[in-house]
Write an enzyme that holds these catalytic residues in place. Structure first.
Site, PDB file in Angstrom:
ATOM      1  CB  CYS A   2      -0.876   0.017   1.246  1.00 40.79           C
ATOM      2  SG  CYS A   2      -1.887  -1.437   1.423  1.00 40.79           S
ATOM      3  NE  ARG A  27       4.701   1.617  -0.963  1.00 49.61           N
ATOM      4  CZ  ARG A  27       5.303   2.103   0.103  1.00 49.61           C
ATOM      5  NH1 ARG A  27       6.247   2.990  -0.046  1.00 49.61           N
ATOM      6  NH2 ARG A  27       4.982   1.699   1.304  1.00 49.61           N
ATOM      7  CD1 TRP A  74       0.024  -6.348  -2.831  1.00 52.87           C
ATOM      8  CD2 TRP A  74      -0.100  -6.881  -0.664  1.00 52.87           C
ATOM      9  NE1 TRP A  74       0.478  -7.637  -2.697  1.00 52.87           N
ATOM     10  CE2 TRP A  74       0.411  -7.988  -1.368  1.00 52.87           C
ATOM     11  CE3 TRP A  74      -0.267  -6.998   0.714  1.00 52.87           C
ATOM     12  CZ2 TRP A  74       0.764  -9.178  -0.752  1.00 52.87           C
ATOM     13  CZ3 TRP A  74       0.077  -8.177   1.331  1.00 52.87           C
ATOM     14  CH2 TRP A  74       0.594  -9.257   0.596  1.00 52.87           C
ATOM     15  CG  ASN A  98       0.156   2.486   3.475  1.00 48.76           C
ATOM     16  OD1 ASN A  98      -0.840   2.497   2.770  1.00 48.76           O
ATOM     17  ND2 ASN A  98       1.292   3.066   3.132  1.00 48.76           N
ATOM     18  N   GLY A  99      -1.025  -0.809   6.452  1.00 51.63           N
ATOM     19  CA  GLY A  99      -0.809  -1.581   7.682  1.00 51.63           C
ATOM     20  C   GLY A  99      -2.000  -2.485   7.977  1.00 51.63           C
ATOM     21  CD  GLU A 478      17.829 -13.869  -5.320  1.00 51.97           C
ATOM     22  OE1 GLU A 478      17.217 -14.211  -4.305  1.00 51.97           O
ATOM     23  OE2 GLU A 478      17.527 -12.863  -5.980  1.00 51.97           O
ATOM     24  CE  LYS A 482      14.542 -12.372  -7.953  1.00 52.52           C
ATOM     25  NZ  LYS A 482      15.337 -11.901  -6.863  1.00 52.52           N
ATOM     26  CD  GLU A 485      10.538 -12.300  -7.067  1.00 60.49           C
ATOM     27  OE1 GLU A 485      11.764 -12.147  -6.997  1.00 60.49           O
ATOM     28  OE2 GLU A 485       9.739 -11.649  -6.363  1.00 60.49           O
ATOM     29  CG  HIS A 501      19.667 -36.654   3.083  1.00 64.68           C
ATOM     30  ND1 HIS A 501      20.048 -37.793   3.746  1.00 64.68           N
ATOM     31  CD2 HIS A 501      20.802 -36.047   2.665  1.00 64.68           C
ATOM     32  CE1 HIS A 501      21.373 -37.858   3.761  1.00 64.68           C
ATOM     33  NE2 HIS A 501      21.850 -36.812   3.108  1.00 64.68           N
ATOM     34  CE  LYS A 601      12.128  -3.211  -5.521  1.00 69.60           C
ATOM     35  NZ  LYS A 601      12.908  -4.430  -5.839  1.00 69.60           N
TER      36      LYS A 601
HETATM   37  O1  M6R Z   1      13.192  -4.430   0.624  1.00 75.06           O
HETATM   38  P1  M6R Z   1      13.729  -5.741   1.167  1.00 75.06           P
HETATM   39  O2  M6R Z   1      15.062  -6.092   0.604  1.00 75.06           O
HETATM   40  O3  M6R Z   1      13.715  -5.788   2.659  1.00 75.06           O
HETATM   41  O4  M6R Z   1      12.696  -6.828   0.655  1.00 75.06           O
HETATM   42  C1  M6R Z   1      12.798  -8.159   1.066  1.00 75.06           C
HETATM   43  C2  M6R Z   1      11.996  -9.068   0.183  1.00 75.06           C
HETATM   44  O5  M6R Z   1      10.637  -8.727   0.222  1.00 75.06           O
HETATM   45  C3  M6R Z   1      12.464  -9.018  -1.279  1.00 75.06           C
HETATM   46  O6  M6R Z   1      13.821  -9.296  -1.390  1.00 75.06           O
HETATM   47  C4  M6R Z   1      11.670 -10.024  -2.137  1.00 75.06           C
HETATM   48  O7  M6R Z   1      11.973 -11.323  -1.749  1.00 75.06           O
HETATM   49  C5  M6R Z   1      11.954  -9.800  -3.620  1.00 75.06           C
HETATM   50  N1  M6R Z   1      10.720  -9.627  -4.340  1.00 75.06           N
HETATM   51  C6  M6R Z   1      12.656 -10.928  -4.289  1.00 75.06           C
HETATM   52  O8  M6R Z   1      12.927 -10.651  -5.627  1.00 75.06           O
END
Ligand code: M6R
Length: 606
Positions: A2, A27, A74, A98-99, A478, A482, A485, A501, A601
């Protein structure tokens, strides 16, 4: 997640609110709305989906008014539709939030018993009715104070009132909020970026504070309703470019910007003249630190995991890594000699901030590795190491990841050398190698065409796995994050040695498996694990570094070679083809690359 905008001016505000909301689009959100005051009425327009939809609605339903609030939502409580979009309004009050209000169910019951009618499924609507109720007996300041005291949970609020045509109220607990100052107008914003086009003069609210924004001045109050003075900060006017340039997506641009991220970081922290690392004003002596705890979420957590290998390799410190949402609720044993490092691109991630807050409350040594230096995490940490990678717009973190791991590597080198864990010659050698990293990243970025073709196989698969050992294990995590997501393909990151395992049962004929096997200490072991998945039918994409010795296996499906480098630096290079793989998979599927579904974001709720 948000975002909030508020403007109090003497000119019509709706179009400026819309353009500021567009700045908050990065965001991640699912609906948007705006409310203005005109002719003693609150007017409200809300739309599902993008701010463009809201803008189109405003073409039909013109909005007047020189004072207004806007929001991108959001969804947390209630579906992402226009009824649940903010602002939420009663006859007298309109609120953007927001929150999360944790006691909304109880409050709603109470308000319904007082005759209030609810229109949405949101937790936010209770705030509207509480203020309306409190205004029956109290003035503005007291009704806000009383309302905030009744709320449990986190919030940043923007509020306008039918009977107060000259003010906006802002309030904060847990979610960030900034006030901006312009010529004959003042603003409210959930981050300074949204206000940047209008002003660089900013005041951040602290938890528990609220403010009354008039056109020509702003008054601040503490949680008891007492007036307080706050500093006005002048943010840098340096104009960053936020456009995509010739790229189709911000993510593509941000991937290509990574050599510059590395160059900037190295220029900032490496003292070439003295062959040293400059970390000015580090507030603690090295003998005051005997262990490090690294904390983050998502990609930032992967940075922490990777850094553990470096800190253990280059220093004699004990190293722990934690996911912020787990750390904040565990029974932690806080130790004075531990350095707590919080890694975050946005610097606003709710869980990471809560973990930092907990450490601060226990008077621990706290250090932030952040990109946004005006952020809450940066402001509330005792020491800050900025990553200087410029604004990252794509929801999928790319250049910020490389920026974070660079700074963590530099810190590991510096602490290793200060503690004499790392011999001077080795330190010099590693520093020299580090300077070549941006060039190596540039070259690695050239392996493009092959990845585009490879991504077809991933798109056709039910799922995929990413395997690695040692430094390559966090990179496997990682790479999998990627891919999932962006292209919504199930992807698991795993330590290659763990396959036997359990996860080996997942391997079936034709399943794409990415094996990260750079020529490091783990190489032979990883290659054995690779053979085991090939033997069970996996289509292996081997990612390694260029070398004179060919990898001996006839059954590898595809191979990508990154540039060769000193072992410590290989994780930087291995990351690049994995980012591209995720990008091209999503591109071919036609997904919204910069704003993947359900994601935000900046994750400002827990
Ligand atoms: O702003 P931040 O680095 O604290 O955000 C943490 C995660 O939300 C962020 O890295 C998220 O996992 C990304 N979308 C991954 O690409």
């Amino acid at each position: 997640m948000c975002g909030i905008i508020g403007i109090n001016s003497s000119r019509p505000v709706s179009s400026t609110i819309i353009s500021s909301l567009k700045k908050l689009e990065y965001r991640g959100y699912d609906s948007a709305g705006i409310a203005t005051l005109s002719n003693n009425e609150i007017n409200e327009v809300k739309s599902e989906g993008r701010v463009d939809n809201l803008e189109n609605n405003l073409l039909v339903q013109k909005m007047e008014g020189t004072i207004g609030i806007g929001h991108v939502r959001w969804a947390t409580h209630g579906l992402p539709n226009s009824i649940n979009a903010h602002p939420h309004s009663s006859q007298n009050v309109s609120v953007v939030h927001n929150g999360i209000i944790e006691n909304s169910t109880l409050l709603k019951k109470f308000l319904i018993s007082k005759g209030h009618k609810f229109k949405s499924q949101t937790d936010t609507e209770v705030i509207v009715h509480l203020i309306t109720e409190n205004l029956k007996t109290e003035n503005i300041v007291n009704s806000i104070k009383k309302t905030l005291k009744s709320l449990h949970g986190s919030f940043a609020l923007g509020i306008i009132f039918k009977d107060q045509p000259d003010l906006i109220v802002g309030a904060r607990r847990g979610s960030p909020l900034a006030v901006g100052y312009g010529p004959n107008e003042n603003y409210l914003g959930s981050d300074s970026y949204a206000l940047k086009a209008m002003t660089n003069k900013i005041t951040y609210l602290n938890d528990g504070e609220f403010c009354i924004i008039k056109k020509d001045h702003v008054e601040f109050f503490n949680e008891d309703g007492d007036k307080i003075n706050k500093k006005v900060l002048e943010l840098s006017l340096e104009d960053e470019k936020y456009d995509k340039g010739d790229y189709k997506h911000f993510m593509a641009k941000e991937i290509e910007e990574q050599p510059t991220t590395l160059k900037n970081g190295i220029n900032e922290y490496v003292d070439t003249l003295n062959n040293d690392i400059n970390i000015y004003n580090f507030p603690w002596k090295t003998n005051e630190i005997s262990s490090i705890t690294l904390i983050g979420c998502g990609t930032a957590y992967h940075s922490c995991l990777l850094a553990k290998y470096w800190f253990e390799e280059l220093t004699s410190l004990d190293v722990n890594v934690d996911i912020a949402s787990e750390f904040r609720y565990r029974k932690n044993r806080f130790k004075k000699e531990t350095l707590y490092i919080f890694v975050s691109q946005s610097g606003e991630t709710a869980d990471t901030y809560a973990a930092l807050d907990l450490c601060n409350q226990n008077d621990m040594k706290t250090c932030a590795v952040v990109n946004v230096i005006e952020s809450s995490i940066a402001r509330d940490s005792k020491f800050v190491l900025p990553i200087h990678c410029g604004t990252e717009i794509g929801v999928a973190s790319t250049k910020a990841f490389l920026g974070q791991i660079l700074i963590l590597y530099i810190l590991a080198l510096k602490l290793g050398s200060l503690r004499k864990d790392l011999k001077k010659e080795l330190f010099n050698e590693k520093l020299k190698d580090l300077k070549s990293l941006p060039k190596l990243a540039e070259k690695t970025l050239l392996t493009d065409n092959k990845i585009q073709t490879i991504s077809n196989t991933f798109n056709e698969a039910k799922g995929s796995m990413f395997l690695g050992r040692g430094f390559s294990f966090p990179i496997a995590l990682e790479g999998a994050l990627k891919l999932k997501e962006l292209s919504y393909i199930h992807a698991e990151g795993y330590p290659a040695g763990e396959m036997k395992h359990g996860p080996l049962a997942l391997i079936e004929e034709g399943m794409p498996v990415v094996v990260l096997a750079p020529r490091d200490n783990y190489y032979k072991k990883t290659i054995s694990n690779m053979q085991e998945v090939i033997a069970r039918g996996a289509k292996v994409l081997l990612v390694t570094n260029r070398s004179k010795d060919e990898v001996v296996s006839e059954n590898i499906w595809e191979k990508i070679e990154v540039e060769s480098a000193n072992e410590d630096l290989l994780p930087f290079l291995l990351t690049i083809p994995l980012q591209k793989l995720a990008y091209y998979s999503a591109l071919k599927k036609g997904f919204d690359i910069d704003k993947p579904r359900n994601l935000a974001k900046s994750v400002t709720v827990e």
